[in-house]
Design a protein around this motif. Structure first.
Motif, short mmCIF file in Angstrom:
data_model
loop_
_atom_site.label_atom_id
_atom_site.label_comp_id
_atom_site.label_asym_id
_atom_site.label_seq_id
_atom_site.Cartn_x
_atom_site.Cartn_y
_atom_site.Cartn_z
N PRO A 163 -18.63 54.78 -32.53
CA PRO A 163 -17.80 53.64 -32.94
C PRO A 163 -18.35 53.00 -34.21
N TYR A 164 -17.49 52.26 -34.90
CA TYR A 164 -17.89 51.71 -36.20
C TYR A 164 -17.59 50.22 -36.29
N ILE A 165 -18.27 49.60 -37.28
CA ILE A 165 -17.98 48.23 -37.68
C ILE A 165 -17.44 48.28 -39.10
N GLY A 166 -16.29 47.70 -39.32
CA GLY A 166 -15.70 47.71 -40.65
C GLY A 166 -14.23 48.06 -40.59
N LYS A 185 -20.84 43.54 -30.24
CA LYS A 185 -19.67 44.27 -29.78
C LYS A 185 -20.02 45.49 -28.94
N TYR A 186 -21.06 46.23 -29.33
CA TYR A 186 -21.36 47.51 -28.68
C TYR A 186 -22.61 47.49 -27.82
N ASP A 201 -25.91 48.11 -26.26
CA ASP A 201 -26.94 49.13 -26.47
C ASP A 201 -26.39 50.45 -26.98
N THR A 202 -25.09 50.52 -27.21
CA THR A 202 -24.47 51.76 -27.67
C THR A 202 -24.62 51.89 -29.18
N PRO A 203 -25.03 53.08 -29.66
CA PRO A 203 -25.12 53.27 -31.12
C PRO A 203 -23.75 53.06 -31.78
N PHE A 204 -23.77 52.50 -32.97
CA PHE A 204 -22.55 52.34 -33.75
C PHE A 204 -22.87 52.65 -35.21
N LYS A 205 -21.84 52.85 -36.01
CA LYS A 205 -22.09 53.18 -37.41
C LYS A 205 -21.53 52.10 -38.33
N VAL A 206 -22.19 51.95 -39.47
CA VAL A 206 -21.75 51.02 -40.49
C VAL A 206 -21.70 51.77 -41.81
N PRO A 207 -20.73 51.47 -42.68
CA PRO A 207 -20.67 52.15 -43.97
C PRO A 207 -21.58 51.48 -44.99
N ALA A 208 -22.46 52.26 -45.58
CA ALA A 208 -23.25 51.80 -46.72
C ALA A 208 -22.72 52.52 -47.95
N GLY A 215 -22.06 55.18 -50.20
CA GLY A 215 -22.23 56.63 -50.27
C GLY A 215 -22.56 57.30 -48.96
N ARG A 216 -22.76 56.55 -47.88
CA ARG A 216 -23.12 57.19 -46.61
C ARG A 216 -22.82 56.26 -45.45
N TRP A 217 -22.76 56.84 -44.27
CA TRP A 217 -22.71 56.07 -43.03
C TRP A 217 -24.12 55.94 -42.48
N ILE A 218 -24.40 54.82 -41.86
CA ILE A 218 -25.68 54.62 -41.17
C ILE A 218 -25.38 54.40 -39.69
N VAL A 219 -26.04 55.18 -38.85
CA VAL A 219 -25.89 55.01 -37.41
C VAL A 219 -26.98 54.05 -36.94
N VAL A 220 -26.58 52.95 -36.35
CA VAL A 220 -27.51 51.93 -35.88
C VAL A 220 -27.81 52.18 -34.41
#
Length: 498
Positions: A35-38, A66-67, A69-76, A78-83
């Motif tokens: 899942p993502y934020i953005g 929102k998530y 303890d579940t990993p989520f991704k954010v756009p930086a 040039g790339r996505w970062i999985v948090v």
């Protein structure tokens, strides 16, 4: 940086190309299961990336709320970062460098191979050399570092009698840390050379700034853009000119006398020469500058934030002064004395908890991976941990948004005198100021002694206050970093009777 009209047209064209390519790159089919934020659209993803750069801490808070303890991704850019969360820290610690790489993540984030050279990044033996020497003992280097700190404060403040004098805090502290650190890195007299201080401080800033700018472009264009926009290579060339005489002289001594001679320097530059892997100015200079990069920026920000807390809350000065006076009376100015200053340590640890990086423990997946909870991480993915959120976890820290200078002092006492968990150099799942696992900052012990010595020296030597303000200035968050206000002036005078 001056940009000619021709270069302006080139940059405009590059920006258009960069925007087009980055938008296409933002498709994240390999990460669709996360899942993502953005905003979900191409354009929205690009907007979200700039929003992350503007204030990553806010995005990370939103994602964790929102998530959970579940990993989520954010756009930086040039790339996505999985948090990933606290429960994934053991995965990061367990996996090898061939699976999760800190070096490759750092290189991608800052484009270091284009700023300091690919050889420095491909073979980072300078980190191992520093780690081994500092792991043995810091005692041999402490007297020199302490001497440089006191001398730098005296010379830069230049106080007369009981006068108050104001200085730009950021500029002054940066110079002091440059001098103290380089007393251990390159020794006297170079550590006091104004040109060397200017080069190392500028290089630190330029690498961070250049890295952010280059990240606005796709990798395909970075080699070209770096030659037009980057300032760091200029400071590398300046540093070579200053280091050349020193390096040549030391190499000559080694050839004539072997491994030992009278007055042989005991600093990082000499340790690198002793390795005999590289002996030229061109080879060694970028490594010394990269060591400076790690040793100047973060400690400078930490001390500035601590100084601002002191100036805004004068009662803290007395709190720390009582401890330092007592300890110095018993132990003198020694490494052992600094280790006994639990309140000073706590003050700095609390500063780092609230004013540290928004994310840390950054890694790049070097192959497809599956974490212990079943989360699939494709090769090439960047991951990080939301330090800002973890450091404000109310389940761990009481009143987590409030600055409590004795927070870690009290925790340390409650766990017994032998407890190391709550020291500022600690590395654990609740405190990530220096990273986590095998790649926790190797220079953190030196940095801690440096910062604690500086803070102890300030509280027993000076009275301080803000110039034309009473409240602590608001910090600025940019990307995952946090910056203190460089325009703030702090006033010093020689300590008066309490």
């Amino acid at each position: 940086m001056d940009i000619s009209p021709t270069n302006s047209y080139i940059l405009a064209a590059l920006c258009i190309a960069a925007s087009t390519i980055i938008l296409k790159q933002c498709k994240s089919s390999k990460l669709d299961h996360i899942p993502y934020i953005g905003y979900p659209t191409w354009l929205g993803t690009y907007v979200s990336a700039f929003k992350y750069v503007r204030n990553a801490a806010q995005i990370l808070e939103e994602g964790c709320a929102k998530y959970k303890d579940t990993p989520f991704k954010v756009p930086a850019l040039g790339r996505w970062i999985v948090v990933v969360g606290r429960r994934h820290l053991e995965d990061i610690k367990r996996l090898t460098d061939h699976e999760l790489s800190l070096v490759e993540a750092s290189n991608d984030s800052l484009n270091l191979d284009h700023l300091v050279g690919s050889e420095v990044i491909a073979n980072h033996y300078h980190i191992s050399v520093a780690r081994v020497h500092f792991a043995r003992s810091l005692a041999p280097y402490y007297p020199d570092m302490k001497d440089e700190i006191c001398t730098a404060f005296d010379e830069l403040l230049d106080l007369r009698d009981d006068e108050w004098k104001s200085v730009l805090a950021v500029k002054t502290v940066c110079k002091i840390i440059c001098r103290a650190s380089n007393r251990v890195f390159v020794g006297l007299p170079l550590c006091r050379d104004p040109d060397w201080i200017d080069i190392t401080s500028r290089f630190t800033t330029d690498v961070a700034t250049d890295g952010i700018i280059l990240n606005m472009f796709p990798k395909l264009l970075v080699p070209v853009v770096s030659k037009i926009l980057s300032n760091a290579p200029t400071n590398v060339r300046r540093a070579m000119k200053l280091l050349d005489v020193t390096i040549r002289e030391r190499v000559r001594c080694m050839r004539e006398h072997g491994g030992e001679w009278n007055d042989k320097p005991n600093d990082i530059l000499q340790w690198l020469i002793d390795e005999k892997r590289e002996t030229t100015t061109q080879q060694l200079t970028p490594r010394i500058l990269m060591i400076n990069f790690g040793a100047i920026h973060s400690p400078t920000e930490t001390f500035i934030h601590a100084l601002y807390y002191l100036a805004a809350h004068p009662q803290y000065i007395k709190l720390l002064r009582e401890e330092v006076d007592t300890v110095i009376k018993e132990y003198g100015w020694t490494k052992e004395a600094i280790a006994q200053m639990w309140r000073v340590d706590s003050f700095l640890a609390e500063t780092e908890r609230l004013q540290g990086f928004a994310a840390s423990v950054q890694r790049k997946a070097m192959k497809d991976l599956t974490l212990s909870d079943g989360t699939f991480i494709p090769k090439g993915t960047h991951i990080s941990v939301p330090t800002y959120v973890i450091h404000r976890d109310s389940a761990v820290y009481e009143n987590p948004t409030v600055f409590d200078p004795l927070r870690f002092y009290k925790l340390r006492r409650s766990n017994g005198n032998g407890s190391t968990k709550h020291q500022m150099v600690a590395v654990n799942e609740d405190y990530l100021a220096f990273g986590y696992g095998r790649h926790a900052c190797p220079g953190r012990f030196l940095a801690a002694y440096e910062l604690k010595t500086m803070l102890a020296h300030v509280v027993i030597s000076y009275d301080i206050k803000f110039l034309e303000r009473n409240t602590r200035p608001i910090s600025t968050r940019w990307d995952i970093g946090v910056m203190s206000d460089p325009t703030v002036r702090v006033m010093f005078r020689k300590r008066t009777n309490d």
